[in-house]
Motif scaffolding. Structure first.
Motif, mmCIF file in Angstrom:
data_model
loop_
_atom_site.group_PDB
_atom_site.id
_atom_site.type_symbol
_atom_site.label_atom_id
_atom_site.label_comp_id
_atom_site.label_asym_id
_atom_site.label_seq_id
_atom_site.Cartn_x
_atom_site.Cartn_y
_atom_site.Cartn_z
ATOM 1 N N GLU A 210 -2.550 4.716 1.129
ATOM 2 C CA GLU A 210 -1.138 4.348 1.441
ATOM 3 C C GLU A 210 -0.886 2.977 1.384
ATOM 4 O O GLU A 210 0.374 2.644 1.157
ATOM 5 N N ILE A 211 -1.535 2.050 2.195
ATOM 6 C CA ILE A 211 -1.378 0.808 2.342
ATOM 7 C C ILE A 211 -1.223 0.266 0.852
ATOM 8 O O ILE A 211 -0.303 -0.546 0.668
ATOM 9 N N TYR A 212 -2.439 0.331 0.134
ATOM 10 C CA TYR A 212 -2.277 0.021 -1.321
ATOM 11 C C TYR A 212 -1.332 0.481 -2.292
ATOM 12 O O TYR A 212 -1.059 -0.135 -3.068
ATOM 13 N N ARG A 213 -0.729 1.739 -1.832
ATOM 14 C CA ARG A 213 0.375 2.038 -2.613
ATOM 15 C C ARG A 213 1.676 1.178 -2.647
ATOM 16 O O ARG A 213 2.232 0.799 -3.513
ATOM 17 N N PHE A 214 1.686 0.807 -1.341
ATOM 18 C CA PHE A 214 2.931 -0.347 -0.869
ATOM 19 C C PHE A 214 2.663 -1.475 -2.019
ATOM 20 O O PHE A 214 3.692 -2.037 -2.292
ATOM 21 N N ILE A 215 1.568 -1.913 -1.991
ATOM 22 C CA ILE A 215 1.015 -3.300 -2.587
ATOM 23 C C ILE A 215 1.045 -3.524 -4.082
ATOM 24 O O ILE A 215 1.550 -4.169 -4.804
ATOM 25 N N TYR A 216 0.487 -2.157 -4.728
ATOM 26 C CA TYR A 216 0.280 -2.166 -6.011
ATOM 27 C C TYR A 216 1.130 -1.197 -6.913
ATOM 28 O O TYR A 216 1.141 -1.353 -7.991
ATOM 29 N N LEU A 217 1.613 -0.114 -6.250
ATOM 30 C CA LEU A 217 2.393 0.995 -6.828
ATOM 31 C C LEU A 217 3.823 1.248 -6.605
ATOM 32 O O LEU A 217 4.504 2.143 -7.212
ATOM 33 N N ARG A 218 4.548 0.256 -5.935
ATOM 34 C CA ARG A 218 5.900 0.496 -5.721
ATOM 35 C C ARG A 218 6.970 -0.509 -6.257
ATOM 36 O O ARG A 218 8.028 -0.778 -6.026
ATOM 37 N N LEU A 233 4.497 1.745 8.427
ATOM 38 C CA LEU A 233 3.113 2.060 8.695
ATOM 39 C C LEU A 233 2.576 1.697 10.371
ATOM 40 O O LEU A 233 2.856 0.529 10.653
ATOM 41 N N PRO A 234 1.903 2.548 11.034
ATOM 42 C CA PRO A 234 1.456 2.205 12.206
ATOM 43 C C PRO A 234 0.377 1.288 12.161
ATOM 44 O O PRO A 234 -0.357 1.332 11.220
ATOM 45 N N PRO A 235 0.335 0.499 13.241
ATOM 46 C CA PRO A 235 -0.750 -0.528 13.569
ATOM 47 C C PRO A 235 -2.068 0.041 13.399
ATOM 48 O O PRO A 235 -2.405 1.314 14.046
ATOM 49 N N SER A 236 -3.121 -0.649 12.773
ATOM 50 C CA SER A 236 -4.460 -0.274 12.908
ATOM 51 C C SER A 236 -5.202 -1.390 12.421
ATOM 52 O O SER A 236 -4.851 -2.455 11.810
#
Length: 265
Positions: A210-218, A233-236
Motif C-alpha cells: 500500500e505504501i508503494y501504491r502511493f509512491i508509484y501508482l497514484r 497511513l499509520p506509523p510503522s
C-alpha cells in the motif's frame, strides 16, 4: 594451520585456528579472526579486518588500494563481518579519506568476479551475484540482493530487502523492500517472496504494498506521495524507513512501472 608455501607477514594478527592454504598472501596490518579459511592464491592486503568463520576463495583480493585518482595512500581499512563468503576472484578495495573504510557485513555472499569499490557499505545477509560491478560509495541495506552482471553507479543506495534483477544498470536509488528490473531500471513490485522467507506476515507485506501504491501508482510526485503516506497511513517501522529513504535520496529513486520519458525526481 599455516601452510609453508603461504606468505604471512610476521606483523599480521592471525587467530590460532585460521586455515591458510598454499600460495595465499597475507600482508602486514591484517587481522583475521577465528575459524576463517583463506584459499590458495587469495591476497589479503594491508588494512583488512576479517571476522570469524569467513571463507575467502582462491584468487580473491581483499583491501586492495582504491582505483580512485583522489587516493593518496592515506591510512584506510576494509572490514568483513563474520560468516561472510567471498568467492573466486572477487575484489574489494579499501576506503579513501571520504569514509576511511569499506564495510561488508556479516553472513554475506560475494560471488565470483564481483568488484566492491572503495568506501562501499554493505549490510548484513546481502548477496552480490556473479560479476556484479559496484562503484565507490554505494550503500546497500541488510538482506538486499543484486543479480549477476549488474553495474551500480557510485553513491547509489539500495534499500534493505530490495532485489535487483540480473544485468541491471543501477543509476538511481532502489527503495527498501522493492524489486527492480528493466532498462532504465524501474519498480516491478515489492520483494514479497523474499519478505515471506524472512518471516514478514501477510498483513505487513500488504502494508508495504500500500505504501508503494502511493509512491508509484497514484500519479503523484515524490513530495506529494510522502505527504499523503504520512497523513493517511499509520506509523510503522517500515513506513518510516521507506519515507526516510526517499526523502533523503540524493540521486532520486528509480522510476515507476508506467513511467515514460523523464524519471521521477
Amino acid at each position: 594451520m599455516l601452510q609453508p608455501l603461504a606468505y604471512v607477514h610476521p606483523e599480521a594478527k592471525i587467530a590460532h585456528n585460521v586455515v591458510i592454504e598454499p600460495f595465499a598472501v597475507i600482508h602486514k596490518d591484517v587481522e583475521i579472526q577465528e575459524g576463517t579459511w583463506i584459499g590458495s592464491h587469495a591476497v589479503i592486503n594491508e588494512g583488512a579486518r576479517i571476522g570469524k568463520n569467513c571463507r575467502i576463495y582462491p584468487g580473491a583480493v581483499i583491501s586492495a588500494i582504491p582505483q580512485d585518482l583522489k587516493f593518496h595512500n592515506e591510512y584506510t581499512l576494509t572490514y568483513v563481518g563474520d560468516n561472510t563468503t567471498i568467492r573466486e576472484y572477487a575484489t574489494i578495495s579499501r576506503g579513501t579519506e571520504e569514509h576511511w573504510k569499506t564495510e561488508i557485513g556479516s553472513n554475506c555472499l560475494i560471488m565470483a568476479y564481483t568488484h566492491v569499490a572503495h568506501d562501499c557499505r554493505i549490510g548484513n545477509n546481502c548477496i552480490l551475484t556473479n560479476n556484479v560491478q559496484m562503484a565507490g560509495h554505494v550503500h546497500m541495506g541488510d538482506w538486499a540482493i543484486i543479480g549477476g552482471s549488474s553495474s551500480v553507479l557510485q553513491f547509489t543506495k539500495i534499500g534493505a530487502h530490495a532485489m535487483v534483477s540480473g544485468g541491471s544498470l543501477v543509476r538511481k536509488d532502489v527503495p527498501p523492500y522493492t524489486k527492480a528490473a528493466r532498462e532504465p531500471l524501474a519498480y516491478t513490485g515489492i520483494n514479497s517472496v523474499g519478505l515471506r522467507r524472512r518471516g514478514f506476515s501477510n498483513e505487513k507485506i500488504s502494508e508495504i504494498q500500500e505504501i508503494y501504491r502511493f509512491i508509484y501508482l497514484r500519479g503523484l510526485n515524490n513530495a506529494e506521495s510522502l505527504t499523503q503516506i504520512e497523513l493517511e497511513l499509520p506509523p510503522s517501522n517500515e513506513r518510516d524507513e521507506i519515507v526516510n529513504f526517499i526523502r533523503t535520496s540524493e540521486r532520486g529513486i528509480m522510476r515507476g512501472p508506467s513511467s515514460v520519458g523523464v524519471e521521477k525526481e
